[in-house]
Write a protein that holds these residues in place. Structure first.
Motif, short mmCIF file in Angstrom:
data_model
loop_
_atom_site.label_atom_id
_atom_site.label_comp_id
_atom_site.label_asym_id
_atom_site.label_seq_id
_atom_site.Cartn_x
_atom_site.Cartn_y
_atom_site.Cartn_z
N ASP A 42 0.86 -1.18 0.00
CA ASP A 42 0.00 0.00 0.00
C ASP A 42 0.89 1.22 0.00
O ASP A 42 1.85 1.30 0.78
CB ASP A 42 -0.90 0.03 1.23
CG ASP A 42 -1.88 -1.11 1.28
OD1 ASP A 42 -2.38 -1.49 0.20
OD2 ASP A 42 -2.14 -1.63 2.38
N GLU A 44 0.57 5.42 0.28
CA GLU A 44 -0.30 6.57 0.53
C GLU A 44 0.53 7.84 0.32
O GLU A 44 1.65 7.94 0.83
CB GLU A 44 -0.83 6.53 1.96
CG GLU A 44 -1.75 7.67 2.29
CD GLU A 44 -2.22 7.63 3.74
OE1 GLU A 44 -2.62 8.69 4.24
OE2 GLU A 44 -2.17 6.56 4.36
N THR A 46 0.68 11.94 0.80
CA THR A 46 0.14 13.17 1.39
C THR A 46 0.93 14.33 0.80
O THR A 46 1.80 14.13 -0.05
CB THR A 46 0.29 13.15 2.93
OG1 THR A 46 1.69 13.09 3.27
CG2 THR A 46 -0.44 11.97 3.55
#
Length: 145
Positions: A42, A44, A46
């Motif tokens: 995974d 992610e 930001t």
């Protein structure tokens, strides 16, 4: 018109069902598909960083190697284990287990290499890759002649 399929009350040598438990992993097409063997990853994003989580069950921290070269992040893991049990009757049981893992990701040149943090706990590798200040690429308009 489709031919009717008859069911038999006993398995046949020519029927896949007889050897289903033994040969089915070899006969299935996804057996050789690398994607079916890859642990989950995974990523992610930001505004200030990327967080990557890779599942690596069965590996120790020393089995895992992570590197970043020219924006290319590489995760490698390799594990080799052997066990041997001798019985009083003279019989011996040997077991071997080998596992390897390789993934690469291209993050470009917008990563602060010196600030990357890595943690491995409970079979999950966590990488925090902070973005550098110049992570936005300017859009250049190309004129058509």
């Amino acid at each position: 018109m489709k031919p009717a399929k008859h069911s038999r009350s006993f398995p046949s040598v020519f029927d896949d069902n007889m050897f289903q438990g033994f040969f089915s992993p070899v006969l299935r097409s996804d057996f050789f598909n690398k994607a079916s063997k890859m642990p989950a990853v995974d990523i992610e994003e930001t505004e200030g960083e990327y967080t990557l989580l890779a599942e690596l069950p069965g590996f120790s921290k020393d089995d895992i190697h992570v590197s970043l070269d020219d924006g290319q992040l590489v995760i490698k893991a390799e594990h080799d284990e052997q066990s041997e049990k001798k019985q009083s009757s003279g019989n011996m049981l040997k077991e071997r287990h080998y596992g390897s893992y390789y993934r690469s990701f291209n993050f470009g040149k917008n990563i602060k290499e010196q600030d990357i943090k890595a943690k491995y706990e409970d079979g999950v590798l966590e990488l925090v890759l902070p973005k550098s200040a110049n992570n936005k690429q300017e859009v250049k308009k190309i004129s058509i002649e």
